[in-house]
Design a protein around this motif. Structure first.
Motif, PDB file in Angstrom:
ATOM      1  N   GLU A  75       0.830  -1.200   0.000  1.00 25.35           N
ATOM      2  CA  GLU A  75       0.000   0.000   0.000  1.00 25.35           C
ATOM      3  C   GLU A  75       0.867   1.254   0.000  1.00 25.35           C
ATOM      4  O   GLU A  75       0.457   2.320  -0.443  1.00 25.35           O
ATOM      5  CB  GLU A  75      -0.909   0.015   1.242  1.00 25.35           C
ATOM      6  CG  GLU A  75      -1.986  -1.054   1.240  1.00 25.35           C
ATOM      7  CD  GLU A  75      -3.139  -0.721   0.324  1.00 25.35           C
ATOM      8  OE1 GLU A  75      -3.119   0.352  -0.289  1.00 25.35           O
ATOM      9  OE2 GLU A  75      -4.058  -1.544   0.227  1.00 25.35           O
ATOM     10  N   LYS A 117      -8.572  -9.760  -9.197  1.00 22.08           N
ATOM     11  CA  LYS A 117      -8.437  -8.544  -8.392  1.00 22.08           C
ATOM     12  C   LYS A 117      -7.893  -8.849  -7.002  1.00 22.08           C
ATOM     13  O   LYS A 117      -7.196  -8.024  -6.403  1.00 22.08           O
ATOM     14  CB  LYS A 117      -9.785  -7.835  -8.292  1.00 22.08           C
ATOM     15  CG  LYS A 117     -10.242  -7.198  -9.598  1.00 22.08           C
ATOM     16  CD  LYS A 117     -11.578  -6.500  -9.431  1.00 22.08           C
ATOM     17  CE  LYS A 117     -12.013  -5.807 -10.723  1.00 22.08           C
ATOM     18  NZ  LYS A 117     -13.318  -5.111 -10.579  1.00 22.08           N
ATOM     19  N   ALA A 118      -8.194 -10.024  -6.500  1.00 23.62           N
ATOM     20  CA  ALA A 118      -7.676 -10.410  -5.186  1.00 23.62           C
ATOM     21  C   ALA A 118      -6.157 -10.514  -5.213  1.00 23.62           C
ATOM     22  O   ALA A 118      -5.474 -10.114  -4.254  1.00 23.62           O
ATOM     23  CB  ALA A 118      -8.292 -11.742  -4.751  1.00 23.62           C
ATOM     24  N   ASP A 121      -4.733  -7.040  -5.126  1.00 28.13           N
ATOM     25  CA  ASP A 121      -4.810  -6.474  -3.774  1.00 28.13           C
ATOM     26  C   ASP A 121      -3.543  -6.767  -2.976  1.00 28.13           C
ATOM     27  O   ASP A 121      -3.010  -5.894  -2.287  1.00 28.13           O
ATOM     28  CB  ASP A 121      -6.004  -7.075  -3.020  1.00 28.13           C
ATOM     29  CG  ASP A 121      -7.313  -6.365  -3.322  1.00 28.13           C
ATOM     30  OD1 ASP A 121      -7.286  -5.377  -4.076  1.00 28.13           O
ATOM     31  OD2 ASP A 121      -8.352  -6.810  -2.805  1.00 28.13           O
ATOM     32  N   ARG A 126      -4.628  -2.069  -2.599  1.00 30.14           N
ATOM     33  CA  ARG A 126      -6.016  -1.893  -3.039  1.00 30.14           C
ATOM     34  C   ARG A 126      -6.198  -0.773  -4.051  1.00 30.14           C
ATOM     35  O   ARG A 126      -7.241  -0.676  -4.691  1.00 30.14           O
ATOM     36  CB  ARG A 126      -6.916  -1.642  -1.827  1.00 30.14           C
ATOM     37  CG  ARG A 126      -7.059  -2.868  -0.932  1.00 30.14           C
ATOM     38  CD  ARG A 126      -8.133  -2.653   0.120  1.00 30.14           C
ATOM     39  NE  ARG A 126      -8.256  -3.801   0.999  1.00 30.14           N
ATOM     40  CZ  ARG A 126      -9.171  -3.910   1.948  1.00 30.14           C
ATOM     41  NH1 ARG A 126     -10.043  -2.912   2.136  1.00 30.14           N
ATOM     42  NH2 ARG A 126      -9.231  -4.974   2.713  1.00 30.14           N
ATOM     43  N   HIS A 128      -4.691  -0.646  -6.743  1.00 32.73           N
ATOM     44  CA  HIS A 128      -4.604  -1.332  -8.041  1.00 32.73           C
ATOM     45  C   HIS A 128      -3.873  -0.503  -9.097  1.00 32.73           C
ATOM     46  O   HIS A 128      -4.293  -0.430 -10.242  1.00 32.73           O
ATOM     47  CB  HIS A 128      -6.005  -1.702  -8.555  1.00 32.73           C
ATOM     48  CG  HIS A 128      -6.583  -2.879  -7.831  1.00 32.73           C
ATOM     49  ND1 HIS A 128      -7.521  -3.713  -8.412  1.00 32.73           N
ATOM     50  CD2 HIS A 128      -6.369  -3.367  -6.594  1.00 32.73           C
ATOM     51  CE1 HIS A 128      -7.864  -4.663  -7.534  1.00 32.73           C
ATOM     52  NE2 HIS A 128      -7.167  -4.457  -6.428  1.00 32.73           N
ATOM     53  N   SER A 282      -9.870 -11.071   0.174  1.00 35.28           N
ATOM     54  CA  SER A 282      -9.974 -10.091  -0.906  1.00 35.28           C
ATOM     55  C   SER A 282     -10.975 -10.546  -1.960  1.00 35.28           C
ATOM     56  O   SER A 282     -11.743  -9.745  -2.499  1.00 35.28           O
ATOM     57  CB  SER A 282      -8.606  -9.864  -1.550  1.00 35.28           C
ATOM     58  OG  SER A 282      -7.743  -9.190  -0.672  1.00 35.28           O
ATOM     59  N   HIS A 286     -14.325  -8.462  -3.226  1.00 35.21           N
ATOM     60  CA  HIS A 286     -14.606  -8.078  -4.608  1.00 35.21           C
ATOM     61  C   HIS A 286     -15.875  -8.747  -5.123  1.00 35.21           C
ATOM     62  O   HIS A 286     -16.617  -8.146  -5.918  1.00 35.21           O
ATOM     63  CB  HIS A 286     -13.413  -8.444  -5.496  1.00 35.21           C
ATOM     64  CG  HIS A 286     -12.241  -7.517  -5.327  1.00 35.21           C
ATOM     65  ND1 HIS A 286     -12.274  -6.203  -5.680  1.00 35.21           N
ATOM     66  CD2 HIS A 286     -10.996  -7.748  -4.805  1.00 35.21           C
ATOM     67  CE1 HIS A 286     -11.095  -5.652  -5.409  1.00 35.21           C
ATOM     68  NE2 HIS A 286     -10.322  -6.560  -4.880  1.00 35.21           N
TER      69      HIS A 286
END
Length: 291
Positions: A75, A117-118, A121, A126, A128, A282, A286
């Motif tokens: 992050e 998408k998981a 993550d 997140r 992305h 995650s 989603h």
């Protein structure tokens, strides 16, 4: 359109224009080539033509615990300067992925978009984002991998450490302004010594795929792999798709066998790091957002 009736004047103007053509052509060609500074590991986009850190991905017998920054929070990777989502690339490609991009690739693979998408993550956070600055994908220059690959390409680690200590130091965010800029400085320094080992020792993009896996991503060379990583997030997604398809991970991600997928994608320490449980959480988030 106004017609030139005076043929003498017409001839003079035509001759003047013709004499300018070589100068104009030369300037255009120079801009189109996109010449890099020696050793730089940034790749300009083709002009008008065209986990946490992922510490271990297939085929190398070292202890993932040795990989630096293995608990670094992705992050915090992103800088404040990100590419504009409206910048369009040739052939309909975009820097920033859309839901349609995810959907198209997911359908081709026979997996759920929420599953893809998981993975993002965990590997990129997140937000992305696949780039930290225009044309510069997220990177993690990995010193453990560099120590492994550099000698294979004739690099003396002792001499390298003496001539370019930045390679072997922790990313200096205070000096370079951000984590990614600090990593780029390490990568550039390694490229100045020997380029291929530097590129193969780096993890790239929003899926953090090791450069040494370029063949498994269907790239023609590590340079081709890096150019694609540097071109768009859609390219990063497609490289990820080829990577998991070519390495026996499709059934696991299709059937949401998170632990099996995690062990193959992130390595033998994935379970102890809770990679699989984070994937599952995650995915659920989603999936719920799709309803």
């Amino acid at each position: 359109m106004m017609h030139l009736r005076n043929t003498t004047l017409y001839s003079l103007l035509t001759a003047a224009l013709v004499s300018l053509v070589p100068l104009m052509g030369s300037a255009t060609a120079g801009a189109a080539v996109g010449v890099e500074e020696p050793g730089a590991c940034t790749h300009p986009l083709p002009p008008l033509a065209p986990d946490s850190v992922a510490d271990f991905k297939l085929g190398f017998d070292f202890d993932p615990e040795d990989v630096e920054l293995s608990t670094f929070d992705p992050e915090n990777w992103l800088d404040s300067t990100l590419v504009e989502p409206s910048v369009k690339l040739p052939e309909g490609r975009f820097y920033t992925l859309t839901d349609d991009d995810y959907r198209e690739v997911a359908e081709e693979l026979g997996v759920e978009t929420a599953a893809i998408k998981a993975v993002v993550d965990i590997e990129a956070g997140r937000s992305h984002q696949g780039f930290w600055s225009p044309g510069k994908p997220l990177i993690n220059f990995d010193l453990t991998m560099y120590r492994k690959f550099a000698p294979r390409y004739g690099v003396s680690l002792k001499k390298a450490q003496k001539s370019a200590p930045v390679i072997f130091a922790r990313p200096d965010t205070k000096r370079y302004g951000s984590y990614q800029a600090a990593q780029q400085a390490r990568l550039d320094a390694a490229c100045n010594i020997e380029r291929r080992s530097a590129l193969e020792s780096t993890f790239w993009g929003m899926f953090q795929i090791g450069g040494f896996n370029w063949r498994k991503c269907g790239a023609e060379s590590v340079e081709d792999f890096v150019n694609l990583m540097s071109r768009s997030e859609r390219d990063q997604l497609e490289l990820f798709a080829r990577f998991i398809a070519n390495n026996g991970m499709l059934d696991d991600i299709r059937n949401k066998r998170w632990l099996k997928f995690a062990l193959k994608y992130n390595g033998p320490k994935a379970k102890s790091r809770g990679y699989h449980t984070r994937l599952a959480a995650s995915y659920k988030r989603h999936k719920a957002a799709e309803k």
